[in-house]
Design an enzyme around this catalytic site. Sequence first.
Site, PDB file in Angstrom:
ATOM      1  CB  THR A  72     -19.530 -20.614 -17.059  1.00 41.33           C
ATOM      2  OG1 THR A  72     -19.984 -21.251 -15.919  1.00 41.33           O
ATOM      3  CG2 THR A  72     -17.987 -20.283 -16.892  1.00 41.33           C
ATOM      4  N   GLY A 199     -29.857 -22.681 -18.613  1.00 40.81           N
ATOM      5  CA  GLY A 199     -30.930 -23.481 -19.065  1.00 40.81           C
ATOM      6  C   GLY A 199     -30.817 -24.789 -17.850  1.00 40.81           C
ATOM      7  CB  CYS A 324     -12.521 -31.675  -2.149  1.00 43.98           C
ATOM      8  SG  CYS A 324     -11.352 -32.660  -1.234  1.00 43.98           S
TER       9      CYS A 324
HETATM   10  N1  PLP Z   1     -23.743 -18.401 -11.580  1.00 47.41           N
HETATM   11  C1  PLP Z   1     -24.431 -19.019 -10.485  1.00 47.41           C
HETATM   12  C2  PLP Z   1     -24.839 -18.439  -9.390  1.00 47.41           C
HETATM   13  C3  PLP Z   1     -24.589 -20.307 -10.410  1.00 47.41           C
HETATM   14  O1  PLP Z   1     -25.087 -20.975  -9.465  1.00 47.41           O
HETATM   15  C4  PLP Z   1     -23.936 -21.265 -11.424  1.00 47.41           C
HETATM   16  C5  PLP Z   1     -23.826 -22.789 -11.472  1.00 47.41           C
HETATM   17  O2  PLP Z   1     -23.686 -23.273 -10.302  1.00 47.41           O
HETATM   18  C6  PLP Z   1     -23.327 -20.771 -12.471  1.00 47.41           C
HETATM   19  C7  PLP Z   1     -23.482 -19.279 -12.437  1.00 47.41           C
HETATM   20  C8  PLP Z   1     -22.606 -21.512 -13.808  1.00 47.41           C
HETATM   21  O3  PLP Z   1     -23.804 -21.752 -14.492  1.00 47.41           O
HETATM   22  P1  PLP Z   1     -23.393 -23.029 -15.757  1.00 47.41           P
HETATM   23  O4  PLP Z   1     -23.244 -24.380 -14.834  1.00 47.41           O
HETATM   24  O5  PLP Z   1     -24.499 -22.936 -16.722  1.00 47.41           O
HETATM   25  O6  PLP Z   1     -22.254 -22.537 -16.379  1.00 47.41           O
END
Ligand code: PLP
Length: 385
Positions: A72, A199, A324
């Site tokens: 994220t 990670g 949800c």
């Molecule tokens: N992008 C994608 C395609 C994801 O599947 C996810 C998590 O599910 C994320 C970003 C977010 O990653 P993080 O959980 O490390 O913040």
Amino acid sequence: MKTVYFDNNATTKVAEEVAEEIQPYFCRLYGNPSSMHTFGGQISRKITHARSQVAALLGCEPDEIIFTSCGTESNNTAIKGTLAAAPDKRKIITSRVEHPAVLAVCRQLENQGYTVIELPVDKKGRLDLNLLEKELDDQTALVTIMYANNETGTIFPIEKITEIVTGRGITFHTDAVQVAGKIPLNLAKSNIDLLSLSGHKLHAPKGVGALYARKGTRLSPFMLGGHQEAGRRAGTENVPGIIGLGKACELAAKNIEQQNARVKHLRDKLENAILKKCPDSRLNGDKENRLPNTTNISFEYIEGEAILLMLDKFGICASSGSACTSGSLEPSHVLRAMGVPFTAAHGSIRFSLSRYNTEEEIDYAIEKIPPVIEKLRKLSPFVAK
Ligand code: PLP
């Protein structure tokens, strides 16, 4: 009861080798890598090593890797950092099926006055590249398109996309959180400017991620307040996380093709058996261009949550395509964008495997899943009795 874990796109088990590697960095080697003394300095060398392990998996230079706290943060940095570095441009192009870590950022920017184009997908989740080309103009600062979708596993033709975008002074970012460690990457040979990874999706701990930033890519730092990561991401490093991410990348790079073939065989066996044994079930996504570990199946006329609860009783962990939201069950934005009918979108289940799954687990799931579906169908008010 045993646990059969088919939710690896949500998070993965930390590899034993990774857990072992990071153990000394909690209580014994706890120095701050920025310190002048030897005790801290030795940690800085370990971070340098981890950076080269991540770079080796991605096929890039170590100094093109910025450590972050998660996928994220990598996505937020890529998007906001690019726009801050190009203040004269006001347009972003993305897709309707991105993870919220991209979509929510773009929508916030839209509220702040940016023009955001969310490209549609077809019923297999594929993009129309002509539409992308038509949208590119002098105002476009950034194109951000995910490498592979987390819900369906559909892989976008990233190299073809970069051919269209490159050479126009537009930055190209891809969210490769579901790709890193699952399919081989060679960024030195690609035109990708920015790439995010996380990670905990590749057997490293939670709370660490990375952003690849190709040399020369214009990017303003998102986190300010320290000189870490060569001034590109302030904040004292998550030392065990970074060391773990390095080790996990090294492990993933080993036999990646062989591991893929094995995981794909298991995924296909599970998918084929479910589709054959469960009437009114259908595959969501692009069957051909797909991550080897992911299958997303809709079971018509029943609720995904009910399926998950019953599978949970057998120790089978998967996830549903519904979220949800405020008391109502909203079908996934990805399946909605693909035009999956309401009745099927509500009963969609994602099974996502890893290299730790076994043939025995697949056989167990094949035995347990069809009777669960049959039982729920008997209870469903939507099935003609
Ligand atoms: N992008 C994608 C395609 C994801 O599947 C996810 C998590 O599910 C994320 C970003 C977010 O990653 P993080 O959980 O490390 O913040």
